[in-house]
Design a protein around this motif. Sequence first.
Motif, short mmCIF file in Angstrom:
data_model
loop_
_atom_site.label_atom_id
_atom_site.label_comp_id
_atom_site.label_asym_id
_atom_site.label_seq_id
_atom_site.Cartn_x
_atom_site.Cartn_y
_atom_site.Cartn_z
N LEU A 285 0.86 -1.39 -0.26
CA LEU A 285 0.35 0.13 -0.12
C LEU A 285 0.68 1.40 0.28
O LEU A 285 0.78 1.86 -1.28
N PRO A 286 2.06 1.51 0.80
CA PRO A 286 2.38 2.80 0.72
C PRO A 286 3.19 2.62 -0.49
O PRO A 286 3.77 4.00 -0.77
N CYS A 287 3.60 1.99 -0.91
CA CYS A 287 4.16 1.74 -2.51
C CYS A 287 3.77 1.95 -3.61
O CYS A 287 4.64 1.16 -4.59
N LEU A 288 2.86 1.75 -3.53
CA LEU A 288 2.10 1.89 -5.16
C LEU A 288 3.10 2.21 -6.72
O LEU A 288 2.65 1.35 -7.64
N ALA A 289 2.63 3.43 -6.49
CA ALA A 289 3.90 4.51 -7.03
C ALA A 289 5.20 3.18 -7.77
O ALA A 289 4.80 2.97 -9.37
N ASP A 290 5.65 2.38 -7.53
CA ASP A 290 6.36 1.93 -7.33
C ASP A 290 6.79 0.76 -6.36
O ASP A 290 7.46 0.76 -5.28
#
Lengths: 351, 320
Positions: free
Chosen positions: A263-268
């Motif tokens: 969840l905290p790093c969905l962009a990467d």
Amino acid sequence: MSTLSILQWLDTTAAPPPGGRCLQADTPVLPWSDPGPLLTELALSRCFDLGEACRSAGLDPAAGMFSPRQLVALLQAVRQQAGPDTPFVLGRAWLPGHYGLASQALRGSPDLLEALRTLCRWSGRLCPLLTPRLLIDEHELVLAWSDAGSLPPGARALVVDLHMAAVALGLSALGEAPLDWSFSFNRTRPCDLSSHAAYLGPRLHFGCQVDALRLPLAQARRPWPVSEDLRQAQAFAHRALGLGADPQALGRGFVAAVHDRLLPCLADPPGVEALAAAFGMSPATFKRRLAQHGTHYQAELDQLRAGVALYLLGPQGQGNEAVAGALGFFDRANFRRFFKRWTGGLPGVAR
Amino acid sequence: MNASDPRSAWPARAWPEPAPAARWTFAPVLGLPQFGPWLAACLTALALLFVSHGQWRDSAAWRWMDVIGEGGITLMLATWLAYLRAARRAGPVTDWLCAGLAGMVLGAGVDLLDEFWVLPKDVLWDNWLESALTPLGMLALTRGLHLWRQEQLVINRQLQQREGGWRDHRAIDPLTQLADASHMVRHLEAEAREGRAAHLFLLGLQGVDALARREGLAAADRTLRDAALLLQLHLPAAALVCRYGGDCLVVAMAPQTLADADAWRQRLVKALAEWAAIRGGTQAPADAAAVGVRAAGLAWGPGASLGAGDALLGLLERLR
């Protein structure tokens, strides 16, 4: 680079403290004493043989512990015997329940918002089958359920209904005023809405991509009538739970734990190797573990992205460009294709 | 529990039978609890007659078509007999039905046995058995079916308030033994197709959640179950009562004038509310109005703008 992220709304105060163990769907990690008394009460009231239901679920109460998958099978067997209203009848007694410190922490909550945070924080004890996540903006809160382990397709509706009722009927009853919950279900509308409407109320939305409850934030902040004793007991329970007095309360379903990392790093998002390393496993073991839960890395990543996209596009009214950036898509066209594949509609529909 | 305890005034209502049994229990036939073994013994005796009087037919001479056909008929008849005994209570209707099927099983059995044994030409009893058992069985079965129809008419009258003009056991709610909302919708739609309208009442018990928390699931279940019974007591025989869902019961009655409908609504609410107060009084004296009752009604019939299901949802809205 966009700074939009779901973490802006995800209530991090509700996250469980780190260090909890992973609850595997097939490992006997749940004590019979949690659902046992409630199921026994239902069996006595509705005159069915709980022992028989346990046997058909492959579960031995005398063993003391059972797995999440066995609990789901048991709930299915109980519904067979007790009738179609089982998820609602069990649900409204499920919370705050009698689960020791975690229930004590719920009972002394000053308002619903705090109770929901408590539910999310100690979900390993309070709702080990589905993991709740709390999203808050200035107007409303959303409590979204995701699989803690994996539910067989036939049991999903039962378990989701039970948890919806647990929050909307059981937990909310700690306050006195009725609340305007609305419900989103990730399944098609049943032919007969009567049970849902009679138990949960009129705000029912089927065919949504997520299972979630929504409530105006002001209603969740209305103070509850809590005695000083209960408040002190609640503070004590939180302290004790934080110190690890109830290790199961810290537990997290395996799939939910994977979501926590993603969840905290969905962009990467991290790849399988990095994720496996974070769980202290080899990539092969990690993939096998996911397969045991009936899923795989890409499916979980896509499901999370779809859910987050729906929240950002819908309630938050963000633009396609920003959402595409937040989810790590290079351009809007890619994002639209992805969204169509997952939800069957274009991003505009989510608004 | 002593006599001064107010709870003793409120007897716990138990199920007439311990749960809808998934087990197969077979009703006695003609006073014989072991009817199955008796039938098997008769078949064995017939087989022994064939063995003692006949000659084993060489397997090359078997007519497979007949063996399969007649064997299948015997097997199916025996299966129907087993289902019938497992489904019915003992009594004259069951006796006639089962005796008829048993006669047909024996007749078909004789028919099957002569596929395996050749009897001498001068033996006539096998023809007699074959031509007597099956028709006699059919006659008994027909007599049974005639009695069954009469029995069913009586039971239909008993169940009129619970099932209306349609029977589907899958719609029966195990708690209240009433049919569910889908049954009511089906009933209303069927009535509308016949051009008949109905007046609907939705009655909601309030505070059952709190009762369940205070006194347990059994108290809440019993409240709903008793309310369902009480409602049937107060309604005319032609009304249909269903459990709508949750703590709501729905009633369909013949069309009413506005004044009559309102009188009915008040009468039903009063009946349930008075009973709930007594019930609350015996169980929890400090909290007499533990369970409240609300009701809403509407006329529904052919040409209504809303479907029956939506009309009921609308009624539920008015209860809130």
